[in-house]
Design a protein around this motif. Structure first.
Motif, PDB file in Angstrom:
ATOM      1  N   THR A   1      -7.868 132.673  50.501  1.00 10.27           N
ATOM      2  CA  THR A   1      -8.125 133.166  51.917  1.00 10.27           C
ATOM      3  C   THR A   1      -8.742 131.880  52.934  1.00 10.27           C
ATOM      4  OG1 THR A   1     -10.563 133.638  51.156  1.00 10.27           O
ATOM      5  CG2 THR A   1      -9.347 135.478  51.429  1.00 10.27           C
ATOM      6  N   LEU A   2      -9.539 130.840  52.324  1.00 10.42           N
ATOM      7  CA  LEU A   2     -10.111 129.914  53.106  1.00 10.42           C
ATOM      8  C   LEU A   2      -9.330 128.498  53.140  1.00 10.42           C
ATOM      9  CD1 LEU A   2     -13.734 130.519  52.257  1.00 10.42           C
ATOM     10  CD2 LEU A   2     -12.349 131.264  54.185  1.00 10.42           C
ATOM     11  N   LEU A   3      -8.873 128.253  51.881  1.00 10.94           N
ATOM     12  CA  LEU A   3      -8.105 126.893  51.951  1.00 10.94           C
ATOM     13  C   LEU A   3      -6.512 126.708  52.216  1.00 10.94           C
ATOM     14  CD1 LEU A   3     -10.034 125.687  48.526  1.00 10.94           C
ATOM     15  CD2 LEU A   3     -10.548 125.354  50.947  1.00 10.94           C
ATOM     16  N   LEU A   4      -5.916 127.721  51.701  1.00 10.98           N
ATOM     17  CA  LEU A   4      -4.555 127.635  51.844  1.00 10.98           C
ATOM     18  C   LEU A   4      -4.086 128.145  53.542  1.00 10.98           C
ATOM     19  CD1 LEU A   4      -2.693 129.815  49.222  1.00 10.98           C
ATOM     20  CD2 LEU A   4      -2.782 127.254  49.785  1.00 10.98           C
ATOM     21  N   PRO A   5      -3.359 127.218  54.189  1.00 11.59           N
ATOM     22  CA  PRO A   5      -3.145 127.420  55.766  1.00 11.59           C
ATOM     23  C   PRO A   5      -2.294 128.956  55.870  1.00 11.59           C
ATOM     24  CG  PRO A   5      -2.297 125.278  55.014  1.00 11.59           C
ATOM     25  CD  PRO A   5      -2.933 126.077  53.903  1.00 11.59           C
ATOM     26  N   ALA A   6      -2.371 129.463  57.053  1.00 12.75           N
ATOM     27  CA  ALA A   6      -1.737 130.846  56.969  1.00 12.75           C
ATOM     28  C   ALA A   6      -0.103 130.932  56.909  1.00 12.75           C
ATOM     29  CB  ALA A   6      -2.117 131.574  58.503  1.00 12.75           C
ATOM     30  N   GLY A   7       0.474 129.525  57.438  1.00  9.23           N
ATOM     31  CA  GLY A   7       2.098 129.491  57.161  1.00  9.23           C
ATOM     32  C   GLY A   7       2.157 129.610  55.437  1.00  9.23           C
ATOM     33  N   VAL A   8       1.426 128.815  54.935  1.00  6.01           N
ATOM     34  CA  VAL A   8       1.484 128.873  53.321  1.00  6.01           C
ATOM     35  C   VAL A   8       1.582 130.224  52.786  1.00  6.01           C
ATOM     36  CG1 VAL A   8       1.088 127.791  51.176  1.00  6.01           C
ATOM     37  CG2 VAL A   8       1.096 126.438  53.086  1.00  6.01           C
ATOM     38  N   ARG A   9       0.381 130.783  53.084  1.00  4.29           N
ATOM     39  CA  ARG A   9       0.170 132.235  52.575  1.00  4.29           C
ATOM     40  C   ARG A   9       1.450 133.117  52.957  1.00  4.29           C
ATOM     41  NH1 ARG A   9      -5.309 131.789  54.524  1.00  4.29           N
ATOM     42  NH2 ARG A   9      -4.527 133.072  56.424  1.00  4.29           N
ATOM     43  N   ASP A  10       1.753 133.065  54.077  1.00  4.55           N
ATOM     44  CA  ASP A  10       2.825 133.650  54.503  1.00  4.55           C
ATOM     45  C   ASP A  10       4.157 133.579  53.898  1.00  4.55           C
ATOM     46  OD1 ASP A  10       1.231 135.039  56.448  1.00  4.55           O
ATOM     47  OD2 ASP A  10       1.776 134.278  58.145  1.00  4.55           O
ATOM     48  N   ARG A  11       4.390 132.197  53.657  1.00  3.26           N
ATOM     49  CA  ARG A  11       5.587 131.932  52.865  1.00  3.26           C
ATOM     50  C   ARG A  11       5.401 132.426  51.322  1.00  3.26           C
ATOM     51  NH1 ARG A  11       5.178 126.302  52.731  1.00  3.26           N
ATOM     52  NH2 ARG A  11       5.407 126.546  54.923  1.00  3.26           N
ATOM     53  N   LEU A  12       4.254 132.363  50.644  1.00  8.31           N
ATOM     54  CA  LEU A  12       4.114 132.828  49.305  1.00  8.31           C
ATOM     55  C   LEU A  12       4.317 134.292  49.356  1.00  8.31           C
ATOM     56  CD1 LEU A  12       1.211 130.462  48.242  1.00  8.31           C
ATOM     57  CD2 LEU A  12       3.363 130.495  47.567  1.00  8.31           C
ATOM     58  N   ARG A  13       3.764 135.091  50.418  1.00 11.98           N
ATOM     59  CA  ARG A  13       3.812 136.520  50.369  1.00 11.98           C
ATOM     60  C   ARG A  13       5.543 136.681  50.475  1.00 11.98           C
ATOM     61  NH1 ARG A  13      -0.747 136.942  54.044  1.00 11.98           N
ATOM     62  NH2 ARG A  13      -2.535 137.719  52.871  1.00 11.98           N
ATOM     63  N   ARG A  14       6.392 136.183  51.276  1.00 14.10           N
ATOM     64  CA  ARG A  14       7.635 136.544  51.410  1.00 14.10           C
ATOM     65  C   ARG A  14       8.561 136.047  50.204  1.00 14.10           C
ATOM     66  NH1 ARG A  14       6.857 134.241  56.763  1.00 14.10           N
ATOM     67  NH2 ARG A  14       7.624 132.250  55.891  1.00 14.10           N
ATOM     68  N   ARG A  15       8.136 135.109  49.379  1.00 11.99           N
ATOM     69  CA  ARG A  15       8.869 134.697  48.324  1.00 11.99           C
ATOM     70  C   ARG A  15       8.643 135.678  47.032  1.00 11.99           C
ATOM     71  NH1 ARG A  15       8.082 128.750  46.149  1.00 11.99           N
ATOM     72  NH2 ARG A  15       9.809 129.559  44.764  1.00 11.99           N
ATOM     73  N   ALA A  16       7.162 136.528  47.170  1.00 17.54           N
ATOM     74  CA  ALA A  16       6.886 137.438  46.314  1.00 17.54           C
ATOM     75  C   ALA A  16       7.498 138.693  46.642  1.00 17.54           C
ATOM     76  CB  ALA A  16       5.262 137.494  46.060  1.00 17.54           C
ATOM     77  N   GLY A  17       8.224 138.971  47.767  1.00 17.89           N
ATOM     78  CA  GLY A  17       8.747 140.074  48.190  1.00 17.89           C
ATOM     79  C   GLY A  17       7.840 141.350  49.312  1.00 17.89           C
ATOM     80  N   ARG A  18       7.001 140.264  49.356  1.00 17.62           N
ATOM     81  CA  ARG A  18       5.841 141.458  50.495  1.00 17.62           C
ATOM     82  C   ARG A  18       6.164 141.064  51.547  1.00 17.62           C
ATOM     83  NH1 ARG A  18       0.099 141.407  48.703  1.00 17.62           N
ATOM     84  NH2 ARG A  18      -0.018 143.328  49.773  1.00 17.62           N
TER      85      ARG A  18
END
Length: 61
Positions: free
Chosen positions: A20-37
């Motif tokens: 929630t705090l350390l990862l930039p929003a773009g990285v979090r979104d990219r990881l969510r898309r790779r997980a299929g969400r």
């Protein structure tokens, strides 16, 4: 025995803080898309709906 309870709790807390705090929003979104969400919708100040949230831009009071 307490160590067996403390270690997963501390690891989960660290993972939550890192996510929630350390990862930039773009990285979090990219990881969510790779997980299929799908990525969450963009909200907040400066988003496409403006500061008022109704799509109309008004000056701050």
């Amino acid at each position: 025995m307490q160590d067996l309870l403390v270690i997963p709790i501390v690891a989960a807390a660290f993972a939550w803080v890192a996510w929630t705090l350390l990862l930039p929003a773009g990285v979090r979104d990219r990881l969510r898309r790779r997980a299929g969400r799908p990525a969450p919708p963009a909200t907040g100040c400066g988003g496409c709906t403006g500061c008022c949230g109704d799509g109309e831009r008004r000056p701050p009071r």
